[in-house]
Design a protein around this motif. Structure first.
Motif, PDB file in Angstrom:
ATOM      1  N   ALA A 127       1.015  -2.145  -1.758  1.00 52.17           N
ATOM      2  CA  ALA A 127       0.205  -1.218  -2.563  1.00 52.17           C
ATOM      3  C   ALA A 127      -1.007  -1.933  -3.159  1.00 52.17           C
ATOM      4  N   VAL A 128      -0.856  -3.214  -3.470  1.00 54.62           N
ATOM      5  CA  VAL A 128      -1.932  -3.994  -4.075  1.00 54.62           C
ATOM      6  C   VAL A 128      -2.782  -4.694  -3.015  1.00 54.62           C
ATOM      7  N   GLU A 129      -2.129  -5.330  -2.036  1.00 55.54           N
ATOM      8  CA  GLU A 129      -2.815  -6.211  -1.088  1.00 55.54           C
ATOM      9  C   GLU A 129      -3.092  -5.589   0.273  1.00 55.54           C
ATOM     10  N   THR A 179       7.821  -5.183 -12.580  1.00 55.16           N
ATOM     11  CA  THR A 179       6.565  -5.458 -11.878  1.00 55.16           C
ATOM     12  C   THR A 179       6.008  -4.181 -11.260  1.00 55.16           C
ATOM     13  N   THR A 180       6.878  -3.376 -10.666  1.00 58.21           N
ATOM     14  CA  THR A 180       6.450  -2.095 -10.099  1.00 58.21           C
ATOM     15  C   THR A 180       5.801  -1.230 -11.168  1.00 58.21           C
ATOM     16  N   ALA A 181       6.432  -1.134 -12.323  1.00 56.27           N
ATOM     17  CA  ALA A 181       5.880  -0.323 -13.410  1.00 56.27           C
ATOM     18  C   ALA A 181       4.499  -0.831 -13.816  1.00 56.27           C
ATOM     19  N   GLU A 182       4.362  -2.130 -13.909  1.00 56.43           N
ATOM     20  CA  GLU A 182       3.075  -2.729 -14.281  1.00 56.43           C
ATOM     21  C   GLU A 182       2.008  -2.419 -13.221  1.00 56.43           C
ATOM     22  N   ILE A 183       2.375  -2.554 -11.958  1.00 59.79           N
ATOM     23  CA  ILE A 183       1.434  -2.256 -10.870  1.00 59.79           C
ATOM     24  C   ILE A 183       1.017  -0.797 -10.927  1.00 59.79           C
ATOM     25  N   LEU A 184       1.985   0.112 -11.056  1.00 58.64           N
ATOM     26  CA  LEU A 184       1.662   1.537 -11.071  1.00 58.64           C
ATOM     27  C   LEU A 184       0.795   1.906 -12.273  1.00 58.64           C
ATOM     28  N   ARG A 185       1.042   1.276 -13.402  1.00 58.23           N
ATOM     29  CA  ARG A 185       0.272   1.597 -14.616  1.00 58.23           C
ATOM     30  C   ARG A 185      -1.175   1.104 -14.534  1.00 58.23           C
ATOM     31  N   THR A 186      -1.450   0.149 -13.654  1.00 58.79           N
ATOM     32  CA  THR A 186      -2.809  -0.398 -13.561  1.00 58.79           C
ATOM     33  C   THR A 186      -3.519  -0.028 -12.265  1.00 58.79           C
ATOM     34  N   ALA A 187      -2.807   0.534 -11.309  1.00 56.52           N
ATOM     35  CA  ALA A 187      -3.386   0.832 -10.000  1.00 56.52           C
ATOM     36  C   ALA A 187      -4.010   2.224  -9.971  1.00 56.52           C
ATOM     37  N   ASP A 188      -4.911   2.394  -9.043  1.00 61.92           N
ATOM     38  CA  ASP A 188      -5.455   3.709  -8.715  1.00 61.92           C
ATOM     39  C   ASP A 188      -4.490   4.325  -7.707  1.00 61.92           C
ATOM     40  N   LEU A 189      -3.801   5.387  -8.089  1.00 58.98           N
ATOM     41  CA  LEU A 189      -2.797   5.988  -7.208  1.00 58.98           C
ATOM     42  C   LEU A 189      -3.387   6.487  -5.897  1.00 58.98           C
ATOM     43  N   ASP A 190      -4.687   6.728  -5.869  1.00 56.09           N
ATOM     44  CA  ASP A 190      -5.341   7.222  -4.658  1.00 56.09           C
ATOM     45  C   ASP A 190      -5.850   6.105  -3.750  1.00 56.09           C
ATOM     46  N   SER A 191      -5.775   4.864  -4.200  1.00 57.87           N
ATOM     47  CA  SER A 191      -6.195   3.727  -3.385  1.00 57.87           C
ATOM     48  C   SER A 191      -5.290   3.640  -2.166  1.00 57.87           C
ATOM     49  N   HIS A 240      -4.272   1.803   1.870  1.00 59.43           N
ATOM     50  CA  HIS A 240      -4.308   0.671   2.792  1.00 59.43           C
ATOM     51  C   HIS A 240      -3.732   1.135   4.121  1.00 59.43           C
ATOM     52  N   PRO A 241      -4.286   0.656   5.241  1.00 57.04           N
ATOM     53  CA  PRO A 241      -3.680   0.981   6.540  1.00 57.04           C
ATOM     54  C   PRO A 241      -2.313   0.313   6.672  1.00 57.04           C
ATOM     55  N   SER A 280      -1.372   5.655   0.407  1.00 52.32           N
ATOM     56  CA  SER A 280      -1.890   5.461  -0.951  1.00 52.32           C
ATOM     57  C   SER A 280      -0.823   4.768  -1.794  1.00 52.32           C
ATOM     58  N   VAL A 281      -1.247   4.271  -2.935  1.00 57.27           N
ATOM     59  CA  VAL A 281      -0.298   3.691  -3.890  1.00 57.27           C
ATOM     60  C   VAL A 281       0.725   4.760  -4.271  1.00 57.27           C
ATOM     61  N   ARG A 282       0.277   5.985  -4.442  1.00 60.92           N
ATOM     62  CA  ARG A 282       1.183   7.098  -4.764  1.00 60.92           C
ATOM     63  C   ARG A 282       2.235   7.254  -3.668  1.00 60.92           C
ATOM     64  N   ARG A 283       1.813   7.225  -2.403  1.00 60.35           N
ATOM     65  CA  ARG A 283       2.733   7.380  -1.271  1.00 60.35           C
ATOM     66  C   ARG A 283       3.742   6.233  -1.228  1.00 60.35           C
ATOM     67  N   VAL A 284       3.297   5.025  -1.547  1.00 59.27           N
ATOM     68  CA  VAL A 284       4.208   3.878  -1.599  1.00 59.27           C
ATOM     69  C   VAL A 284       5.260   4.105  -2.687  1.00 59.27           C
ATOM     70  N   ALA A 285       4.838   4.579  -3.850  1.00 58.70           N
ATOM     71  CA  ALA A 285       5.781   4.843  -4.947  1.00 58.70           C
ATOM     72  C   ALA A 285       6.797   5.914  -4.541  1.00 58.70           C
ATOM     73  N   ILE A 286       6.342   6.946  -3.858  1.00 61.98           N
ATOM     74  CA  ILE A 286       7.246   8.011  -3.400  1.00 61.98           C
ATOM     75  C   ILE A 286       8.202   7.458  -2.343  1.00 61.98           C
ATOM     76  N   HIS A 287       7.680   6.626  -1.450  1.00 60.81           N
ATOM     77  CA  HIS A 287       8.535   5.989  -0.440  1.00 60.81           C
ATOM     78  C   HIS A 287       9.622   5.148  -1.118  1.00 60.81           C
ATOM     79  N   MET A 288       9.243   4.407  -2.155  1.00 61.35           N
ATOM     80  CA  MET A 288      10.229   3.581  -2.864  1.00 61.35           C
ATOM     81  C   MET A 288      11.258   4.444  -3.583  1.00 61.35           C
ATOM     82  N   LEU A 289      10.839   5.563  -4.114  1.00 61.90           N
ATOM     83  CA  LEU A 289      11.791   6.476  -4.744  1.00 61.90           C
ATOM     84  C   LEU A 289      12.827   6.942  -3.721  1.00 61.90           C
TER      85      LEU A 289
END
Length: 177
Positions: free
Chosen positions: A59-61, A115-127, A129-130, A144-153
């Motif tokens: 989600a970050v890199e 760490t996930t919570a920290e990343i989500l709180r600082t990330a642009d959910l619409d950012s 990555h391929p 998107s970061v949002r899609r990664v979070a949903i995938h993790m859920l």
């Protein structure tokens, strides 16, 4: 409540379900295979922490987070053929080291969650990555970061259910219903 806080809270709740399945188990019970599956409660804790950590790095890199797993030199046809002929091979993602005790695994799941919570709180959910190139990812798709979070859920919830079944077979305890 913001969308980000809802994601953080929901991930924490489902991570909690997974952690709850391990409460009161001995090391031996947590590592025991109580069903026809090779999965154990302890191995699921390890897998969820490792998987969540890797996806949040993505989600970050971006795809660089998967460089060790998905590199350009992988011959996917060979990997697929080898796994088909060796169905009994142990999946290293679920293999536990002796040092990976229940307290260590529980703390790792919690630390990765922080760490996930920290990343989500600082990330642009619409950012976005391929996704890396692999047979199970649609070519050219970005997440998107949002899609990664949903995938993790989904990943955490699915494995919490697996752990619940394993736990029920161990001692009759149910954590999810």
């Amino acid at each position: 409540m913001s969308e980000i806080e809802e994601l953080v809270e929901t991930l924490a709740r489902h991570r909690g379900f997974l952690l709850q399945t391990a409460e009161g188990l001995s090391e031996e019970q947590a590592r025991s295979r109580s069903t026809v599956s090779k999965l154990t409660v302890a191995a699921l804790l390890k897998h969820v922490a490792d998987t969540e950590e890797q996806w949040m790095h993505f989600a970050v890199e971006g795809a660089n987070a998967f460089q060790q797993v998905y590199n350009e030199d992988v011959d996917w046809d060979r990997v697929e053929a080898k796994s088909a002929e060796s169905a009994d091979l142990e999946d290293p993602r679920f293999v536990l080291e002796e040092s990976e005790t229940l307290p260590v695994l529980r703390e790792r799941v919690l630390a990765v969650g922080r760490t996930t919570a920290e990343i989500l709180r600082t990330a642009d959910l619409d950012s976005t990555h391929p996704l890396p190139e692999a047979p199970w990812f649609e070519p050219g798709v970005s997440w998107s970061v949002r899609r990664v979070a949903i995938h993790m859920l989904a990943e955490i919830s699915q494995h919490a259910g697996h752990a619940d079944i394993i736990r029920e077979e161990i001692d009759g305890q149910r954590t999810m219903g």
